[in-house]
Design a protein around this motif. Structure first.
Motif, PDB file in Angstrom:
ATOM      1  N   GLY A 133       0.938  -1.180   0.086  1.00  0.00           N
ATOM      2  CA  GLY A 133      -0.025  -0.092   0.077  1.00  0.00           C
ATOM      3  C   GLY A 133       0.970   1.141  -0.017  1.00  0.00           C
ATOM      4  O   GLY A 133       0.278   2.339  -0.102  1.00  0.00           O
ATOM      5  N   GLY A 134       2.002   1.212  -0.026  1.00  0.00           N
ATOM      6  CA  GLY A 134       2.832   2.362  -0.148  1.00  0.00           C
ATOM      7  C   GLY A 134       2.753   2.939  -1.294  1.00  0.00           C
ATOM      8  O   GLY A 134       2.140   2.334  -2.353  1.00  0.00           O
ATOM      9  N   LEU A 185      -3.400   7.582   1.777  1.00  0.00           N
ATOM     10  CA  LEU A 185      -2.757   6.269   1.608  1.00  0.00           C
ATOM     11  C   LEU A 185      -3.233   5.317   2.612  1.00  0.00           C
ATOM     12  O   LEU A 185      -3.698   5.726   3.653  1.00  0.00           O
ATOM     13  CB  LEU A 185      -1.288   6.216   1.140  1.00  0.00           C
ATOM     14  N   ARG A 186      -3.519   4.191   2.268  1.00  0.00           N
ATOM     15  CA  ARG A 186      -3.640   2.959   3.116  1.00  0.00           C
ATOM     16  C   ARG A 186      -2.901   2.003   2.973  1.00  0.00           C
ATOM     17  O   ARG A 186      -2.446   1.375   1.911  1.00  0.00           O
ATOM     18  CB  ARG A 186      -5.233   2.400   2.794  1.00  0.00           C
ATOM     19  N   LEU A 227      -3.227   0.844   8.143  1.00  0.00           N
ATOM     20  CA  LEU A 227      -3.038   2.304   8.683  1.00  0.00           C
ATOM     21  C   LEU A 227      -3.674   3.326   7.355  1.00  0.00           C
ATOM     22  O   LEU A 227      -2.899   3.278   6.444  1.00  0.00           O
ATOM     23  CB  LEU A 227      -1.712   2.313   8.820  1.00  0.00           C
ATOM     24  N   GLN A 228      -4.787   3.870   7.904  1.00  0.00           N
ATOM     25  CA  GLN A 228      -5.257   4.704   6.795  1.00  0.00           C
ATOM     26  C   GLN A 228      -4.632   6.073   7.261  1.00  0.00           C
ATOM     27  O   GLN A 228      -4.737   6.653   8.409  1.00  0.00           O
ATOM     28  CB  GLN A 228      -6.545   4.942   7.198  1.00  0.00           C
ATOM     29  N   MET A 229      -4.014   6.496   6.215  1.00  0.00           N
ATOM     30  CA  MET A 229      -3.262   7.916   6.356  1.00  0.00           C
ATOM     31  C   MET A 229      -3.928   9.005   5.387  1.00  0.00           C
ATOM     32  O   MET A 229      -4.028   8.970   4.367  1.00  0.00           O
ATOM     33  CB  MET A 229      -1.708   7.817   5.972  1.00  0.00           C
ATOM     34  N   TYR A 266       7.378   0.706   8.600  1.00  0.00           N
ATOM     35  CA  TYR A 266       7.525  -0.778   8.944  1.00  0.00           C
ATOM     36  C   TYR A 266       6.228  -1.414   9.856  1.00  0.00           C
ATOM     37  O   TYR A 266       6.067  -0.614  10.955  1.00  0.00           O
ATOM     38  CB  TYR A 266       8.613  -1.014   9.589  1.00  0.00           C
ATOM     39  N   CYS A 267       5.510  -2.519   9.308  1.00  0.00           N
ATOM     40  CA  CYS A 267       4.964  -3.123  10.214  1.00  0.00           C
ATOM     41  C   CYS A 267       5.476  -3.887  11.366  1.00  0.00           C
ATOM     42  O   CYS A 267       6.552  -4.563  10.834  1.00  0.00           O
ATOM     43  CB  CYS A 267       3.599  -3.906   9.509  1.00  0.00           C
TER      44      CYS A 267
END
Length: 117
Positions: free
Chosen positions: A8-9, A18-19, A80-82, A94-95
């Motif tokens: 998703g990056g 971005l998500r 992660l919804q950004m 990093y997850c």
């Protein structure tokens, strides 16, 4: 053992969204908390957001109100919804997962997020 794969990056203009997704496999039953760190060029890695198995979320002040972390335990995936992205959000994200009784860290491979006009 737990394996984490992120997706998703990408690149986005300031104000965009971005998500990120992070799927876990392996001994997922032993995962405690999950979350995201980021590392910008020349800077130390910093925690961005974390979420417990019960869904309690915490955020670094810099992203509060803009980022939302969520977790689908059935899919062993954290998101992660950004939103309202800023150039200073540019980093490798990093997850991570905290696993087992000793809360051992497991990491994803990282995904680049670039915010630029």
């Amino acid at each position: 053992q737990v394996q984490l794969v992120e997706s998703g990056g990408g690149s986005v203009q300031p104000g965009g969204s971005l998500r990120l997704s992070c799927g876990a496999s392996g001994s997922t039953f032993s995962i405690k908390a999950m979350g995201w760190y980021r590392q910008a060029p020349g800077k130390e890695r910093e925690v961005v957001a974390a979420i417990s198995t019960e869904g309690t979320a915490n955020y670094v002040d810099a992203v509060k109100g803009r980022f939302t972390i969520s977790r689908d335990n059935a899919k062993n995936t954290v998101y992660l919804q950004m939103n309202s992205l800023k150039p200073e959000d540019t980093a490798v994200y990093y997850c991570y997962a905290l696993v087992g009784m000793d809360f051992q860290y497991y990491w994803g491979q990282g995904t680049q997020v670039t915010v630029s006009s």
